[in-house]
Write a protein that holds these residues in place. Structure first.
Motif, PDB file in Angstrom:
ATOM      1  N   PRO A   1     -24.173 -93.733 -16.514  1.00  0.00           N
ATOM      2  CA  PRO A   1     -25.519 -93.173 -16.324  1.00  0.00           C
ATOM      3  C   PRO A   1     -25.595 -91.673 -16.573  1.00  0.00           C
ATOM      4  O   PRO A   1     -26.677 -91.119 -16.697  1.00  0.00           O
ATOM      5  CB  PRO A   1     -25.825 -93.486 -14.857  1.00  0.00           C
ATOM      6  N   PHE A   2     -24.462 -91.015 -16.700  1.00  0.00           N
ATOM      7  CA  PHE A   2     -24.439 -89.556 -16.878  1.00  0.00           C
ATOM      8  C   PHE A   2     -24.162 -89.138 -18.322  1.00  0.00           C
ATOM      9  O   PHE A   2     -24.837 -88.272 -18.848  1.00  0.00           O
ATOM     10  CB  PHE A   2     -23.401 -88.931 -15.957  1.00  0.00           C
ATOM     11  N   CYS A   3     -23.165 -89.753 -18.964  1.00  0.00           N
ATOM     12  CA  CYS A   3     -22.782 -89.306 -20.317  1.00  0.00           C
ATOM     13  C   CYS A   3     -23.014 -90.371 -21.394  1.00  0.00           C
ATOM     14  O   CYS A   3     -22.711 -90.135 -22.554  1.00  0.00           O
ATOM     15  CB  CYS A   3     -21.322 -88.868 -20.327  1.00  0.00           C
ATOM     16  N   ASP A   4     -23.534 -91.540 -21.022  1.00  0.00           N
ATOM     17  CA  ASP A   4     -23.834 -92.643 -21.945  1.00  0.00           C
ATOM     18  C   ASP A   4     -22.613 -93.224 -22.649  1.00  0.00           C
ATOM     19  O   ASP A   4     -22.759 -93.909 -23.657  1.00  0.00           O
ATOM     20  CB  ASP A   4     -24.886 -92.231 -22.986  1.00  0.00           C
ATOM     21  N   HIS A   5     -21.423 -92.977 -22.140  1.00  0.00           N
ATOM     22  CA  HIS A   5     -20.213 -93.607 -22.685  1.00  0.00           C
ATOM     23  C   HIS A   5     -20.328 -95.108 -22.458  1.00  0.00           C
ATOM     24  O   HIS A   5     -20.757 -95.557 -21.404  1.00  0.00           O
ATOM     25  CB  HIS A   5     -18.973 -93.038 -21.989  1.00  0.00           C
TER      26      HIS A   5
ATOM     27  N   CYS B   1     -15.008 -91.404 -17.364  1.00  0.00           N
ATOM     28  CA  CYS B   1     -15.394 -90.833 -18.659  1.00  0.00           C
ATOM     29  C   CYS B   1     -15.828 -89.374 -18.534  1.00  0.00           C
ATOM     30  O   CYS B   1     -15.497 -88.552 -19.387  1.00  0.00           O
ATOM     31  CB  CYS B   1     -16.495 -91.677 -19.285  1.00  0.00           C
ATOM     32  N   CYS B   2     -16.567 -89.035 -17.487  1.00  0.00           N
ATOM     33  CA  CYS B   2     -17.120 -87.684 -17.374  1.00  0.00           C
ATOM     34  C   CYS B   2     -16.852 -87.033 -16.017  1.00  0.00           C
ATOM     35  O   CYS B   2     -17.249 -85.897 -15.793  1.00  0.00           O
ATOM     36  CB  CYS B   2     -18.618 -87.713 -17.636  1.00  0.00           C
ATOM     37  N   HIS B   3     -16.198 -87.758 -15.121  1.00  0.00           N
ATOM     38  CA  HIS B   3     -15.808 -87.269 -13.798  1.00  0.00           C
ATOM     39  C   HIS B   3     -16.978 -86.944 -12.875  1.00  0.00           C
ATOM     40  O   HIS B   3     -16.806 -86.219 -11.904  1.00  0.00           O
ATOM     41  CB  HIS B   3     -14.848 -86.078 -13.900  1.00  0.00           C
ATOM     42  N   ASN B   4     -18.157 -87.465 -13.177  1.00  0.00           N
ATOM     43  CA  ASN B   4     -19.272 -87.349 -12.240  1.00  0.00           C
ATOM     44  C   ASN B   4     -19.034 -88.292 -11.079  1.00  0.00           C
ATOM     45  O   ASN B   4     -18.409 -89.336 -11.230  1.00  0.00           O
ATOM     46  CB  ASN B   4     -20.599 -87.685 -12.926  1.00  0.00           C
ATOM     47  N   ARG B   5     -19.558 -87.918  -9.902  1.00  0.00           N
ATOM     48  CA  ARG B   5     -19.293 -88.682  -8.691  1.00  0.00           C
ATOM     49  C   ARG B   5     -20.586 -89.179  -8.059  1.00  0.00           C
ATOM     50  O   ARG B   5     -21.597 -88.477  -8.060  1.00  0.00           O
ATOM     51  CB  ARG B   5     -18.581 -87.806  -7.669  1.00  0.00           C
ATOM     52  N   ILE B   6     -20.496 -90.378  -7.513  1.00  0.00           N
ATOM     53  CA  ILE B   6     -21.569 -90.925  -6.702  1.00  0.00           C
ATOM     54  C   ILE B   6     -20.934 -91.591  -5.486  1.00  0.00           C
ATOM     55  O   ILE B   6     -19.754 -91.937  -5.501  1.00  0.00           O
ATOM     56  CB  ILE B   6     -22.442 -91.946  -7.468  1.00  0.00           C
ATOM     57  N   THR B   7     -21.720 -91.761  -4.443  1.00  0.00           N
ATOM     58  CA  THR B   7     -21.270 -92.493  -3.273  1.00  0.00           C
ATOM     59  C   THR B   7     -21.972 -93.843  -3.270  1.00  0.00           C
ATOM     60  O   THR B   7     -23.205 -93.904  -3.281  1.00  0.00           O
ATOM     61  CB  THR B   7     -21.597 -91.735  -1.979  1.00  0.00           C
ATOM     62  N   LEU B   8     -21.191 -94.912  -3.285  1.00  0.00           N
ATOM     63  CA  LEU B   8     -21.744 -96.254  -3.230  1.00  0.00           C
ATOM     64  C   LEU B   8     -22.016 -96.610  -1.778  1.00  0.00           C
ATOM     65  O   LEU B   8     -21.140 -96.477  -0.929  1.00  0.00           O
ATOM     66  CB  LEU B   8     -20.770 -97.262  -3.843  1.00  0.00           C
TER      67      LEU B   8
END
Length: 78
Positions: A23-27, A54-61
């Motif tokens: 959802p962040f880098c479209d990989h 892929c982009c090291h963005n983080r989310i909390t599930l």
């Protein structure tokens, strides 16, 4: 009501958890560092920090079902 803009679809293929694209880098076809057993724990109430490889963005599930991951971060445009 589940906020749809904070959900993201996933698939389980041969014991691995994938998303069609980040959802962040479209990989495309991103293998997530999650196992199906962890998804059961998340559904039961455990929170999990997910770092996209892929982009090291983080989310909390915060929850999941058989099709979608629910995060505390907006993942879609409203």
């Amino acid at each position: 009501m589940i906020p749809f803009h904070k959900t993201w679809p996933y698939d389980i293929v041969m014991g691995d958890v994938y998303v069609q694209y980040c959802p962040f880098c479209d990989h495309e076809n991103v293998l997530l560092p999650l196992k199906p057993k962890e998804l059961e724990l998340i559904h039961e109430g455990m929170k999990k920090l997910l770092v996209f490889p892929c982009c090291h963005n983080r989310i909390t599930l915060v929850d999941c079902d058989n099709d979608y991951l629910l995060s505390d971060t907006t993942l879609r445009q409203q």
